[in-house]
Design a protein around this motif. Structure first.
Motif, PDB file in Angstrom:
ATOM      1  N   LEU A 105       1.075   8.825   5.961  1.00  0.00           N
ATOM      2  CA  LEU A 105       0.577   8.647   4.592  1.00  0.00           C
ATOM      3  C   LEU A 105      -0.939   8.653   4.499  1.00  0.00           C
ATOM      4  CD1 LEU A 105       2.990   5.897   3.170  1.00  0.00           C
ATOM      5  CD2 LEU A 105       3.219   8.375   3.104  1.00  0.00           C
ATOM      6  N   VAL A 106      -1.600   8.155   5.529  1.00  0.00           N
ATOM      7  CA  VAL A 106      -3.061   8.055   5.504  1.00  0.00           C
ATOM      8  C   VAL A 106      -3.634   8.450   6.860  1.00  0.00           C
ATOM      9  CG1 VAL A 106      -3.000   6.173   3.814  1.00  0.00           C
ATOM     10  CG2 VAL A 106      -3.117   5.636   6.264  1.00  0.00           C
ATOM     11  N   LEU A 132       0.821  -1.200   0.000  1.00  0.00           N
ATOM     12  CA  LEU A 132       0.000   0.000   0.000  1.00  0.00           C
ATOM     13  C   LEU A 132       0.863   1.262   0.000  1.00  0.00           C
ATOM     14  CD1 LEU A 132      -2.739  -1.048   2.590  1.00  0.00           C
ATOM     15  CD2 LEU A 132      -2.965  -0.911   0.109  1.00  0.00           C
ATOM     16  N   GLY A 133       1.944   1.251   0.795  1.00  0.00           N
ATOM     17  CA  GLY A 133       2.813   2.420   0.857  1.00  0.00           C
ATOM     18  C   GLY A 133       3.446   2.725  -0.483  1.00  0.00           C
ATOM     19  N   ASP A 174      11.152   9.034   6.985  1.00  0.00           N
ATOM     20  CA  ASP A 174      11.007   7.649   7.425  1.00  0.00           C
ATOM     21  C   ASP A 174      11.755   6.740   6.444  1.00  0.00           C
ATOM     22  OD1 ASP A 174       9.516   4.908   7.208  1.00  0.00           O
ATOM     23  OD2 ASP A 174       8.952   5.705   9.161  1.00  0.00           O
ATOM     24  N   PRO A 175      12.608   5.845   6.937  1.00  0.00           N
ATOM     25  CA  PRO A 175      13.377   4.980   6.023  1.00  0.00           C
ATOM     26  C   PRO A 175      12.522   4.204   5.042  1.00  0.00           C
ATOM     27  CG  PRO A 175      14.297   4.848   8.227  1.00  0.00           C
ATOM     28  CD  PRO A 175      13.019   5.654   8.340  1.00  0.00           C
ATOM     29  N   ASP A 176      11.340   3.737   5.458  1.00  0.00           N
ATOM     30  CA  ASP A 176      10.468   3.012   4.538  1.00  0.00           C
ATOM     31  C   ASP A 176       9.945   3.930   3.439  1.00  0.00           C
ATOM     32  OD1 ASP A 176      10.702   0.539   5.756  1.00  0.00           O
ATOM     33  OD2 ASP A 176       9.007   0.888   7.108  1.00  0.00           O
ATOM     34  N   VAL A 177       9.561   5.151   3.807  1.00  0.00           N
ATOM     35  CA  VAL A 177       9.043   6.096   2.815  1.00  0.00           C
ATOM     36  C   VAL A 177      10.129   6.437   1.797  1.00  0.00           C
ATOM     37  CG1 VAL A 177       8.037   8.382   2.452  1.00  0.00           C
ATOM     38  CG2 VAL A 177       7.341   7.015   4.433  1.00  0.00           C
ATOM     39  N   PHE A 183      12.168   5.473  -3.871  1.00  0.00           N
ATOM     40  CA  PHE A 183      13.205   5.071  -4.812  1.00  0.00           C
ATOM     41  C   PHE A 183      12.884   3.743  -5.498  1.00  0.00           C
ATOM     42  CE2 PHE A 183      15.593   8.328  -2.704  1.00  0.00           C
ATOM     43  CZ  PHE A 183      16.477   8.782  -3.675  1.00  0.00           C
ATOM     44  N   ALA A 184      11.763   3.134  -5.146  1.00  0.00           N
ATOM     45  CA  ALA A 184      11.402   1.862  -5.776  1.00  0.00           C
ATOM     46  C   ALA A 184      11.054   2.061  -7.248  1.00  0.00           C
ATOM     47  CB  ALA A 184      10.234   1.211  -5.040  1.00  0.00           C
TER      48      ALA A 184
END
Length: 252
Positions: free
Chosen positions: A80-81, A36-37, A101-104, A109-110
């Motif tokens: 994000l939500v 989802l992110g 946030d490292p995940d964001v 960059f994905a």
């Protein structure tokens, strides 16, 4: 039905068929949050869009409703939500996202990261890291210098074309932030590390690095080891500026 920990969930409704979710625990929640992110950060969902209800999503992803709810809580914590009763789960504007946030950062960059976002990361690094290097030169101890030296040795051994080399690069920058003895700066370690990691990987997507960045890191280390705060700050600023230049070349 069992929840992500393998424990019995309370019945969701009389008409809800039982389903064994794929995966368990934190891994399952993380996989859903990642899916989802990534969709949100990539623009598949625009700010203001409302995500499908948890029943529809859980059925589409073949997971329990509780696992989906936990994943939404993860995204909520990252800005994000937001979820409101009866209104559902809505994607928030970009200025509400926790972009450090490292995940964001990883999700950005994905795909093809926005040039403005890349510039913002380098501006952050240019503000934070030279100042951190100056403080580290004044406050470092033997353990800090050893951590930096070990990271440099691993970078030399593995190169930045490998995961081990990238991890060593993160360790080097992390050691500098920790050497500042400033808790507020240390909190930024994960964010700075993510920025270093993903910008370096991005530079190597279509071609090898145009030059070896190891000497830039060695100059920073030498200045910190010598206790020369001004030289450390200048060397780190040069390192960040050169990394930005390499990234620009990668985007051409």
């Amino acid at each position: 039905m069992t929840n992500a920990k393998g424990e019995a969930d309370a019945p969701e409704s009389a008409n809800t068929p039982a389903r064994q979710p794929r995966g368990t625990g934190r891994r399952l929640r993380g996989a859903i949050a990642h899916k989802l992110g990534l969709a949100i950060v990539s623009g598949e969902y625009a700010p203001g869009d409302t995500l499908s209800g948890e029943i529809a999503f859980s059925e589409a992803l073949d997971v329990s409703r509780s696992a989906y709810r936990e994943a939404v809580q993860v995204l909520t914590a990252k800005g994000l939500v937001e979820s409101r009763p009866k209104a559902g789960t809505r994607v928030l504007p970009r200025n509400r996202w926790n972009l450090l946030d490292p995940d964001v950062v990883a999700w950005a960059f994905a795909g093809s990261p926005d040039i403005q976002f890349i510039r913002s990361l380098f501006e952050l690094r240019a503000i934070v890291e030279p100042a951190a290097a100056r403080l580290a030169a004044e406050r470092r101890d033997r353990a800090d210098l050893k951590a930096m030296k070990d990271a440099l040795a691993a970078m030399r051994r593995h190169t930045l074309a490998t995961e081990a080399g990238l991890a060593a690069d993160r360790d080097f920058h992390d050691a500098i932030l920790r050497a500042t003895r400033n808790d507020a700066l240390v909190v930024l370690s994960a964010s700075i590390g993510a920025a270093v990691n993903w910008t370096t990987q991005f530079k190597q997507r279509s071609r090898a690095l145009p030059r070896d960045p190891l000497p830039d890191h060695v100059r920073v280390y030498d200045a910190i080891a010598a206790g020369d705060a001004e030289a450390a700050g200048a060397a780190m600023r040069a390192l960040v500026d050169l990394a930005l230049e390499d990234t620009r070349h990668a985007m051409e």
